[in-house]
Scaffold this motif. Sequence first.
Motif, PDB file in Angstrom:
ATOM      1  N   UNK A 262       0.830  -1.204   0.000  1.00 52.98           N
ATOM      2  CA  UNK A 262       0.000   0.000   0.000  1.00 52.98           C
ATOM      3  C   UNK A 262       0.866   1.256   0.000  1.00 52.98           C
ATOM      4  N   UNK A 263       1.957   1.219   0.736  1.00 49.73           N
ATOM      5  CA  UNK A 263       2.878   2.355   0.838  1.00 49.73           C
ATOM      6  C   UNK A 263       3.611   2.596  -0.485  1.00 49.73           C
ATOM      7  N   UNK A 264       3.907   1.499  -1.198  1.00 48.40           N
ATOM      8  CA  UNK A 264       4.703   1.610  -2.423  1.00 48.40           C
ATOM      9  C   UNK A 264       3.886   2.022  -3.640  1.00 48.40           C
ATOM     10  N   UNK A 265       2.645   1.572  -3.717  1.00 52.21           N
ATOM     11  CA  UNK A 265       1.871   1.792  -4.942  1.00 52.21           C
ATOM     12  C   UNK A 265       1.627   3.281  -5.184  1.00 52.21           C
ATOM     13  N   UNK A 266       1.750   3.729  -6.429  1.00 54.56           N
ATOM     14  CA  UNK A 266       1.369   5.110  -6.761  1.00 54.56           C
ATOM     15  C   UNK A 266      -0.092   5.351  -6.418  1.00 54.56           C
ATOM     16  N   UNK A 267      -0.437   6.599  -6.168  1.00 56.21           N
ATOM     17  CA  UNK A 267      -1.786   6.936  -5.716  1.00 56.21           C
ATOM     18  C   UNK A 267      -2.861   6.490  -6.699  1.00 56.21           C
ATOM     19  N   UNK A 268      -2.523   6.488  -7.996  1.00 56.06           N
ATOM     20  CA  UNK A 268      -3.528   6.148  -9.001  1.00 56.06           C
ATOM     21  C   UNK A 268      -3.690   4.636  -9.191  1.00 56.06           C
ATOM     22  N   UNK A 269      -2.878   3.829  -8.505  1.00 58.98           N
ATOM     23  CA  UNK A 269      -2.956   2.373  -8.621  1.00 58.98           C
ATOM     24  C   UNK A 269      -3.580   1.811  -7.353  1.00 58.98           C
ATOM     25  N   UNK A 270      -4.535   0.923  -7.511  1.00 60.35           N
ATOM     26  CA  UNK A 270      -5.214   0.352  -6.341  1.00 60.35           C
ATOM     27  C   UNK A 270      -5.438  -1.139  -6.533  1.00 60.35           C
ATOM     28  N   UNK A 271      -5.760  -1.819  -5.435  1.00 59.87           N
ATOM     29  CA  UNK A 271      -6.115  -3.236  -5.474  1.00 59.87           C
ATOM     30  C   UNK A 271      -7.599  -3.337  -5.806  1.00 59.87           C
ATOM     31  N   UNK A 272      -7.937  -4.078  -6.854  1.00 58.47           N
ATOM     32  CA  UNK A 272      -9.338  -4.165  -7.293  1.00 58.47           C
ATOM     33  C   UNK A 272      -9.932  -5.561  -7.113  1.00 58.47           C
ATOM     34  N   UNK A 273      -9.099  -6.533  -6.752  1.00 59.75           N
ATOM     35  CA  UNK A 273      -9.602  -7.886  -6.544  1.00 59.75           C
ATOM     36  C   UNK A 273      -8.640  -8.697  -5.699  1.00 59.75           C
TER      37      UNK A 273
ATOM     38  N   UNK B 134      -4.912   6.601   8.885  1.00 64.01           N
ATOM     39  CA  UNK B 134      -5.982   5.657   9.160  1.00 64.01           C
ATOM     40  C   UNK B 134      -6.517   4.992   7.916  1.00 64.01           C
ATOM     41  N   UNK B 135      -6.553   5.712   6.810  1.00 63.70           N
ATOM     42  CA  UNK B 135      -7.068   5.116   5.568  1.00 63.70           C
ATOM     43  C   UNK B 135      -6.133   4.038   5.036  1.00 63.70           C
ATOM     44  N   UNK B 136      -4.827   4.184   5.278  1.00 63.05           N
ATOM     45  CA  UNK B 136      -3.888   3.119   4.899  1.00 63.05           C
ATOM     46  C   UNK B 136      -4.196   1.858   5.700  1.00 63.05           C
ATOM     47  N   UNK B 137      -4.429   2.028   7.009  1.00 67.19           N
ATOM     48  CA  UNK B 137      -4.804   0.882   7.831  1.00 67.19           C
ATOM     49  C   UNK B 137      -6.109   0.265   7.394  1.00 67.19           C
TER      50      UNK B 137
END
Length: 347
Positions: A179-190, A318-321
């Motif tokens: 979560x810390x490494x991923x660029x802001x525009x990249x997210x986990x979707x599944x 908190x949102x990272x957690x």
Amino acid sequence: MTDSIGLAVIGAGYWGPNLVRNAMATPAVDVRYLCDLDEARARQVLGRYSTITATSSYDRVLDDPDVQAVAIATPAASHFALAMAALDAGKHVLVEKPLTSCLADAEKLVQAAEDRGLVLMCDHTYCYTSAVREMRRLVHDGGIGDIQFVDSVRINLGLVQPDVDVLWDLAPHDLSILDFLLPEEVSVVGVAAQGADPLGHGMACVGYLTLRLSTGAIAHVHVNWLSPIKIRTMVIGGSHRTVVWDDMNPSQRLAVYDRGVDREVARDLDPDDRQQIRVSYRTGEMVAPALPEQEALRAMMTEFGDAILQGRQAATDGRAGLRVMRILEAAEHSLEHEGTFVAMEAV
């Protein structure tokens, strides 16, 4: 705002003394209390720190106007009540992971902190190591190109936990780093999870997580309580370079490889070759970046103090957690449904 934050550490068990020691060495933080139900234990932990008050009264801590923040290092089941009481009292909060023992309570905490304009930070300590910070810089500065894959392994012999499976026990470390490494525009979707219980323990002792990223790349996390050897590695494959982190190799924790596979775009090929996939193998050099020696927990405590003083959210807020907990809940749902992919919503 003053140039230091009055802090109370809550919990004098395993992690609390580490927080006290590092907070005492952090200029932005002024430790005023160590609070534990067993006041004698708190006094024993403090030892020579005569300027810190040992107490068993959480109300006393919250009523003290010289305390602007609390750091909670107690069992997860107590996190929600302690953190919410602190937020209600106008205190900034640092919470040992997991943020709470259930997702609904974590969501309430995050919302409460945002409504009150307070810092809520999750203790994702690995994110403050020199190696992980350098990996983040390489990813965010474009040094490795677009992320193509992530492979993470965290295996060792024990400790088999009585109340949570191996995914909830070990995977939060890897997920918080990702979560810390991923660029802001990249997210986990599944999320899909596989687990096994060869001990008959009643919950998974070996686990595999597959995460689909919004870019189409995948990340894979392997955790295991049963391995006779201890491995802590993460490989981040990029379109330009690949980063390898080996936390068990103190002489070379990080290596950046200019090696990989390149694919020629079809329009650049001759007409007769366009039905074929052309690849070339890049075999450049390996660089081992020099990493500064620093204690991650001290860097984390500095970030907590600076976030409060500067009026901003912490790097592992908190949102990272919350994002980590959402992945773990999705993984739990996947395990219950034979490894099916569970869709994720953005947080």
